[in-house]
Design a protein around this motif. Structure first.
Motif, PDB file in Angstrom:
ATOM      1  N   LEU A 105       1.008  -1.188   0.039  1.00 51.17           N
ATOM      2  CA  LEU A 105      -0.066   0.007  -0.065  1.00 51.17           C
ATOM      3  C   LEU A 105       0.978   1.297  -0.095  1.00 51.17           C
ATOM      4  O   LEU A 105       0.675   2.319  -0.479  1.00 51.17           O
ATOM      5  CB  LEU A 105      -1.061   0.114   1.224  1.00 51.17           C
ATOM      6  CG  LEU A 105      -1.875   1.282   1.304  1.00 51.17           C
ATOM      7  CD1 LEU A 105      -2.822   1.212   0.026  1.00 51.17           C
ATOM      8  CD2 LEU A 105      -2.777   1.141   2.664  1.00 51.17           C
ATOM      9  N   ARG A 141      -6.158   1.624  -2.772  1.00 57.07           N
ATOM     10  CA  ARG A 141      -6.998   0.284  -2.299  1.00 57.07           C
ATOM     11  C   ARG A 141      -7.700  -0.237  -3.838  1.00 57.07           C
ATOM     12  O   ARG A 141      -8.023  -1.545  -3.909  1.00 57.07           O
ATOM     13  CB  ARG A 141      -7.837   0.449  -1.223  1.00 57.07           C
ATOM     14  CG  ARG A 141      -7.243   0.601   0.022  1.00 57.07           C
ATOM     15  CD  ARG A 141      -6.657  -0.524   0.581  1.00 57.07           C
ATOM     16  NE  ARG A 141      -7.872  -1.619   0.807  1.00 57.07           N
ATOM     17  CZ  ARG A 141      -8.258  -1.690   1.915  1.00 57.07           C
ATOM     18  NH1 ARG A 141      -8.443  -0.853   2.957  1.00 57.07           N
ATOM     19  NH2 ARG A 141      -9.504  -2.627   1.877  1.00 57.07           N
ATOM     20  N   LEU A 144      -5.372  -1.787  -6.255  1.00 53.11           N
ATOM     21  CA  LEU A 144      -4.963  -3.013  -5.630  1.00 53.11           C
ATOM     22  C   LEU A 144      -5.919  -4.291  -5.896  1.00 53.11           C
ATOM     23  O   LEU A 144      -5.643  -5.376  -6.084  1.00 53.11           O
ATOM     24  CB  LEU A 144      -4.327  -3.214  -4.321  1.00 53.11           C
ATOM     25  CG  LEU A 144      -2.886  -2.185  -4.119  1.00 53.11           C
ATOM     26  CD1 LEU A 144      -2.843  -1.945  -2.678  1.00 53.11           C
ATOM     27  CD2 LEU A 144      -1.690  -2.840  -4.570  1.00 53.11           C
ATOM     28  N   ALA A 145      -6.990  -3.725  -5.545  1.00 48.59           N
ATOM     29  CA  ALA A 145      -8.232  -4.700  -5.751  1.00 48.59           C
ATOM     30  C   ALA A 145      -8.547  -5.292  -7.247  1.00 48.59           C
ATOM     31  O   ALA A 145      -8.612  -6.300  -7.348  1.00 48.59           O
ATOM     32  CB  ALA A 145      -9.477  -4.329  -5.254  1.00 48.59           C
ATOM     33  N   ASP A 150      -5.098  -6.828  -3.104  1.00 50.18           N
ATOM     34  CA  ASP A 150      -5.650  -6.014  -2.089  1.00 50.18           C
ATOM     35  C   ASP A 150      -5.392  -6.795  -0.657  1.00 50.18           C
ATOM     36  O   ASP A 150      -5.010  -6.221   0.559  1.00 50.18           O
ATOM     37  CB  ASP A 150      -6.944  -5.748  -2.045  1.00 50.18           C
ATOM     38  CG  ASP A 150      -7.559  -4.662  -1.233  1.00 50.18           C
ATOM     39  OD1 ASP A 150      -6.968  -3.652  -0.854  1.00 50.18           O
ATOM     40  OD2 ASP A 150      -8.613  -4.891  -0.223  1.00 50.18           O
ATOM     41  N   ASP A 151      -5.369  -8.210  -0.818  1.00 53.16           N
ATOM     42  CA  ASP A 151      -5.203  -8.774   0.515  1.00 53.16           C
ATOM     43  C   ASP A 151      -3.596  -8.612   0.877  1.00 53.16           C
ATOM     44  O   ASP A 151      -3.040  -9.353   2.034  1.00 53.16           O
ATOM     45  CB  ASP A 151      -5.701 -10.137   0.267  1.00 53.16           C
ATOM     46  CG  ASP A 151      -4.923 -11.277  -0.802  1.00 53.16           C
ATOM     47  OD1 ASP A 151      -4.162 -10.292  -1.874  1.00 53.16           O
ATOM     48  OD2 ASP A 151      -4.796 -12.273  -0.866  1.00 53.16           O
ATOM     49  N   ARG A 153      -1.961  -5.956   0.697  1.00 56.92           N
ATOM     50  CA  ARG A 153      -1.573  -4.367   0.803  1.00 56.92           C
ATOM     51  C   ARG A 153      -0.790  -4.162   2.051  1.00 56.92           C
ATOM     52  O   ARG A 153       0.158  -3.277   2.130  1.00 56.92           O
ATOM     53  CB  ARG A 153      -2.768  -3.642   1.134  1.00 56.92           C
ATOM     54  CG  ARG A 153      -3.716  -3.880   2.206  1.00 56.92           C
ATOM     55  CD  ARG A 153      -5.052  -3.051   2.238  1.00 56.92           C
ATOM     56  NE  ARG A 153      -5.869  -3.496   3.462  1.00 56.92           N
ATOM     57  CZ  ARG A 153      -6.643  -4.527   3.448  1.00 56.92           C
ATOM     58  NH1 ARG A 153      -6.835  -5.321   2.406  1.00 56.92           N
ATOM     59  NH2 ARG A 153      -7.189  -4.660   4.516  1.00 56.92           N
TER      60      ARG A 153
END
Length: 279
Positions: A105, A141, A144-145, A150-151, A153
């Motif tokens: 992130l 976010r 990343l998704a 995202d998992d 991050r």
């Protein structure tokens, strides 16, 4: 080549008389090159053809001995890489450049432009930059998704696999909302399970209106997603057209035969057309 129903696009990037020499060796000698807006353009050629050197020149990571180029009407010769990115042209690297000791992130947020919290005169006043930081985090976010990260991050970027780092680089590039993305061998070191995912993401960039220029040796990929192909050999552009057109061009076949001495014409044409393997 994917079917396109839109009219012929305008040119987003054009280069004229670009040369780069290293001592007595001429690495790049491009007389003229146009990259079309809203298309996926593949840049191919034998090893040592000058593809990555041209990438470095166009994005400000190297300086030419001669030549000019413009992006969306902006002259770029002599412009620093970070300013090129601000104008809307970003790139990734053959060897990924993630910040290994920052989280995934944090890698994303650091790429966001115009961060008031990073400026000396505004940093002490959180009211000026808190909202922007929150918006950047939300955008990071969401990206990343989109790239199925995202998992990850909160994990260190250095812990990601090679393929995941490629995805992170591509997602991070989109934080600046570019008009053009340049990918240097996006499939290098990527396992087969992630290749189709990367292909889909590259196509989605074009579908979102982003122009894409990528260097690639995997001819299966070139045939699958490219709208147009530019071929370099010995620093020069020797052919342009659709994937089918350039793989049937005698100059292109000759360039690859020169690299693969002893190969017969049938084997080379088969490799270029994507039959019987991609490399």
């Amino acid at each position: 080549m994917p079917e396109r129903s839109s009219p012929h696009p305008t040119v987003i990037l054009t280069a004229e008389k670009v040369e780069r020499r290293f001592g007595g060796f001429t690495a790049v000698d491009v007389d003229h090159l146009d990259i079309h807006r809203g298309e996926i353009t593949a840049l191919i050629g034998p090893n040592g053809a000058g593809k990555t050197t041209l990438f470095n020149l166009l994005t400000g990571f190297d300086r030419p001995d001669a030549g000019q180029w413009t992006f969306d009407g902006h002259p770029l010769a002599g412009v620093a890489p970070h300013k090129v990115a601000r104008l809307g042209m970003v790139r990734t690297f053959q060897l990924t450049k993630v910040l290994s000791r920052l989280t995934v992130l944090e890698n994303m947020r650091i790429a966001a432009p115009g961060q008031l919290g990073e400026r000396l005169w505004t940093a002490p006043f959180s009211a000026l930059w808190k909202r922007g930081e929150k918006e950047n985090t939300s955008r990071a976010r969401a990206l990343l998704a989109r790239f199925l990260l995202d998992d990850k991050r909160d994990e260190l970027a250095g812990s990601l696999s090679g393929g995941q780092r490629k995805l992170l680089e591509m997602a991070r590039a989109l934080m600046v909302e570019p008009r053009m993305v340049m990918l240097d061998e996006p499939m290098a070191g990527v396992n087969p399970a992630l290749k189709q995912s990367l292909l889909g993401h590259i196509v989605s960039l074009r579908d979102d209106g982003v122009s894409v220029l990528f260097v690639e040796h995997d001819m299966d990929m070139v045939h699958e997603i490219s709208d147009r192909v530019v071929v370099m050999a010995q620093g020069r552009v020797i052919a342009e057209g659709t994937a089918r057109e350039v793989t049937n061009d005698e100059r292109v076949v000759g360039a690859y035969l020169g690299e693969r001495f002893g190969s017969d014409l049938g084997e080379t044409a088969s490799a270029l057309s994507g039959e019987g393997g991609g490399r």
